[in-house]
Design an enzyme around this catalytic site. Structure first.
Site, PDB file in Angstrom:
ATOM      1  N   PRO A  72     -13.907  14.310   2.171  1.00 57.52           N
ATOM      2  CA  PRO A  72     -14.269  13.025   2.013  1.00 57.52           C
ATOM      3  C   PRO A  72     -13.097  12.412   1.473  1.00 57.52           C
ATOM      4  O   PRO A  72     -12.279  12.913   0.531  1.00 57.52           O
ATOM      5  CB  PRO A  72     -15.374  13.351   0.879  1.00 57.52           C
ATOM      6  CG  PRO A  72     -15.003  14.504   0.041  1.00 57.52           C
ATOM      7  CD  PRO A  72     -14.489  15.434   1.214  1.00 57.52           C
ATOM      8  N   GLY A  73     -12.984  11.038   1.754  1.00 57.23           N
ATOM      9  CA  GLY A  73     -11.983  10.022   0.920  1.00 57.23           C
ATOM     10  C   GLY A  73     -12.866   9.268   0.239  1.00 57.23           C
ATOM     11  O   GLY A  73     -12.727   9.223  -0.999  1.00 57.23           O
ATOM     12  N   ARG A  97      -9.626  -5.102   3.495  1.00 59.05           N
ATOM     13  CA  ARG A  97     -10.941  -4.750   4.255  1.00 59.05           C
ATOM     14  C   ARG A  97     -11.886  -5.829   4.492  1.00 59.05           C
ATOM     15  O   ARG A  97     -12.440  -5.707   5.871  1.00 59.05           O
ATOM     16  CB  ARG A  97     -11.400  -3.494   3.226  1.00 59.05           C
ATOM     17  CG  ARG A  97     -11.060  -2.420   3.250  1.00 59.05           C
ATOM     18  CD  ARG A  97     -11.524  -1.028   2.212  1.00 59.05           C
ATOM     19  NE  ARG A  97     -13.151  -1.191   2.309  1.00 59.05           N
ATOM     20  CZ  ARG A  97     -13.649  -0.875   3.353  1.00 59.05           C
ATOM     21  NH1 ARG A  97     -13.075  -0.172   4.605  1.00 59.05           N
ATOM     22  NH2 ARG A  97     -15.057  -0.801   3.588  1.00 59.05           N
ATOM     23  N   TYR A 157      -8.952   3.013   0.456  1.00 61.87           N
ATOM     24  CA  TYR A 157      -8.483   1.867   1.510  1.00 61.87           C
ATOM     25  C   TYR A 157      -8.286   0.642   1.111  1.00 61.87           C
ATOM     26  O   TYR A 157      -8.425  -0.624   2.085  1.00 61.87           O
ATOM     27  CB  TYR A 157      -9.641   2.116   2.774  1.00 61.87           C
ATOM     28  CG  TYR A 157      -9.742   3.435   3.270  1.00 61.87           C
ATOM     29  CD1 TYR A 157      -8.783   4.088   3.799  1.00 61.87           C
ATOM     30  CD2 TYR A 157     -11.138   4.106   3.076  1.00 61.87           C
ATOM     31  CE1 TYR A 157      -9.034   5.245   4.379  1.00 61.87           C
ATOM     32  CE2 TYR A 157     -11.420   5.364   3.372  1.00 61.87           C
ATOM     33  CZ  TYR A 157     -10.018   6.019   4.033  1.00 61.87           C
ATOM     34  OH  TYR A 157     -10.629   7.295   4.377  1.00 61.87           O
ATOM     35  N   CYS A 193      -1.306 -17.558   3.888  1.00 65.71           N
ATOM     36  CA  CYS A 193      -1.408 -18.741   4.799  1.00 65.71           C
ATOM     37  C   CYS A 193      -1.758 -18.403   6.194  1.00 65.71           C
ATOM     38  O   CYS A 193      -1.212 -18.645   7.175  1.00 65.71           O
ATOM     39  CB  CYS A 193      -0.050 -19.489   4.832  1.00 65.71           C
ATOM     40  SG  CYS A 193       0.400 -20.109   3.252  1.00 65.71           S
ATOM     41  N   GLU A 194      -3.083 -18.061   6.301  1.00 69.21           N
ATOM     42  CA  GLU A 194      -4.113 -18.062   7.324  1.00 69.21           C
ATOM     43  C   GLU A 194      -5.406 -17.576   6.798  1.00 69.21           C
ATOM     44  O   GLU A 194      -5.535 -17.484   5.733  1.00 69.21           O
ATOM     45  CB  GLU A 194      -3.414 -16.853   8.315  1.00 69.21           C
ATOM     46  CG  GLU A 194      -3.341 -15.459   7.899  1.00 69.21           C
ATOM     47  CD  GLU A 194      -2.698 -14.780   8.794  1.00 69.21           C
ATOM     48  OE1 GLU A 194      -3.385 -14.359   9.817  1.00 69.21           O
ATOM     49  OE2 GLU A 194      -1.359 -14.511   8.701  1.00 69.21           O
TER      50      GLU A 194
END
Ligand SMILES: *Cc1c(COP(=O)(O)O)cnc(C)c1O
Length: 413
Positions: free
Chosen positions: A272-273, A310, A368, A340-341
């Site tokens: 598992p992570g 994420r 993550y 800037c998006e």
């Protein structure tokens, strides 16, 4: 002071004064609570008490901070790695080569050879590399990542065990694989599968496990079976999570039955992570600006998808609280980054009134998050703090201009 205590009680980090840490270390800031990692590790271990030989390998791509690896090593974890660099970090953290599994996908034979030189266990997942490996290291013992053809995982980007996935050797290809084994004298010491992340369907695990155990019967020299991971953790109240009790009941029964027929008790590995580190982490940010448009209130924070990708990349929900004004009137906000998006952390979130300068806490930030961060927009990556026995330790310094320019070679123009 009172306010702070109340604030932190709203987060899973009960005893931790998050606002104090935000002031002390500045924002954006990742905080990891080692107690939670320990709890998760114990929970997993305790769910499988009836398995005689159980190994839990931390899949470190979730969070590769050296100190987190050292902590999990101390807990009794082994390590699952996907690059030669992760192997090197693992060795530096004190894992023995024997405790590290290298499960790469799409890497060159050169990288695999480097891993052999470092003495770690190898899992191969394609026939071409298997053949080349056998020429370099005839009679070596290795593990094989099998593609069990199950569709699983919370998001198409992280579903890695279906029939057309680039991962694993299909179980239909086993006759071909056996010819390569015969030609090269390679020995199979383990079989492995990993079908994806965020699996809540117990049935996916079971289906994969059954396929793997059916194949395993025909390999007489196995030391272990590695069922991978994908354990789901809750990101919000309504989320389900992998039911470990139920999973354990089925897997234990299948595995014990297998060992009995196999005539030998072999090791069961999970890797598992997210399960070990996701909930241990939170991400603290400051609110730079409040902006009202016709129908929306934006809270613009001092971070972006360069630090925390994420929500943008997987459409992931991460719970957000205003810890510096928990009693404020609840309103709907779009919490957005400064990239800037389009750069959202959460849209239409009911959060207690946000004022410029407030500190927001974004949850499930242990897995993550930092490990996927970048310097996009030439921003420094955040610093990281780890809580051990109630004490805070800086485990990564904030970056500086020197870091941004470190590898630039300036030429005459
Ligand atoms: C990423 C990965 C894991 C960990 O997955 P989680 O969902 O974080 O538990 C385990 N094994 C392999 C081979 C992986 O690539």
């Amino acid at each position: 002071m009172n306010e702070n205590i109340e604030n932190s009680q709203r987060t899973p980090f009960h005893e931790i004064d998050l606002i104090k840490l935000a002031k002390q270390y500045g924002t954006p800031l990742y905080i990891y609570d080692s107690e939670k990692m320990k709890d998760q590790f114990q929970k997993l271990k305790n769910s499988f008490l009836d398995i005689q030989k159980l190994t839990i390998n931390y899949a470190c791509k979730a969070n590769t901070n050296l100190n987190i690896l050292k902590f999990l090593k101390k807990m009794g974890c082994g390590l699952d790695t996907v690059s030669i660099q992760e192997i090197k970090i693992g060795l530096k953290a004190g894992f023995l080569p024997d405790e590290i599994i290298f499960t790469p996908n799409g890497v060159s034979i050169k990288e695999v050879k480097n891993a052999v030189e470092l003495g770690v266990r190898i899992h191969l997942d394609n026939l071409s590399i298997l053949e080349q490996f056998g020429e370099y290291f005839p009679h070596h013992s290795i593990g094989i990542r099998i593609n069990p053809h199950v569709m699983a995982g919370g998001n198409s980007k992280i579903s890695v065990g279906h029939i057309d996935s680039k991962f694993g050797i299909s179980y239909y290809q086993i006759p071909h694989m056996n010819q390569i084994l015969k030609n090269t004298g390679l020995k199979i010491e383990g079989l492995h599968m990993h079908t994806g992340s965020d699996i809540s369907e117990i049935q996916s695990f079971i289906n994969g496990a059954k396929v793997l155990l059916r194949i395993a019967k025909d390999f007489p020299n196995l030391d272990y079976i590695d069922f991978g991971s994908g354990f789901k953790v809750p990101y919000q109240k309504k989320d389900d999570q992998t039911d470990l009790t139920l999973l354990s009941k089925y897997i234990t029964e299948l595995f014990q039955h297998f060992c009995k027929n196999y005539g030998k008790i072999i090791t069961l590995i999970f890797e598992p992570g997210k399960f070990l580190v996701s909930e241990s982490g939170c991400f603290l940010v400051s609110v730079n600006v409040i902006k009202h448009t016709v129908s929306t209130i934006f809270a613009g924070i001092d971070s972006g998808f360069n630090h925390f990708i994420r929500p943008m990349f997987y459409n992931a929900y991460h719970h957000i609280e205003n810890i510096s004004n928990p009693k404020g009137r609840f309103r709907f906000y779009n919490v957005v980054g400064y990239i800037c998006e389009s750069d959202n952390f959460g849209l239409n979130r009911k959060i207690s009134e946000i004022r410029e300068g407030d500190i927001l806490c974004i949850q499930n930030a242990g897995a993550y998050c930092f490990s996927m961060s970048s310097n996009y927009n030439s921003r420094y990556r955040p610093s990281e703090v780890m809580m051990i026995d109630g004490k805070d330790f800086l485990i990564r310094k904030r970056e500086s201009m020197t870091d941004l320019l470190r590898n630039i070679v300036e030429i005459q123009i």
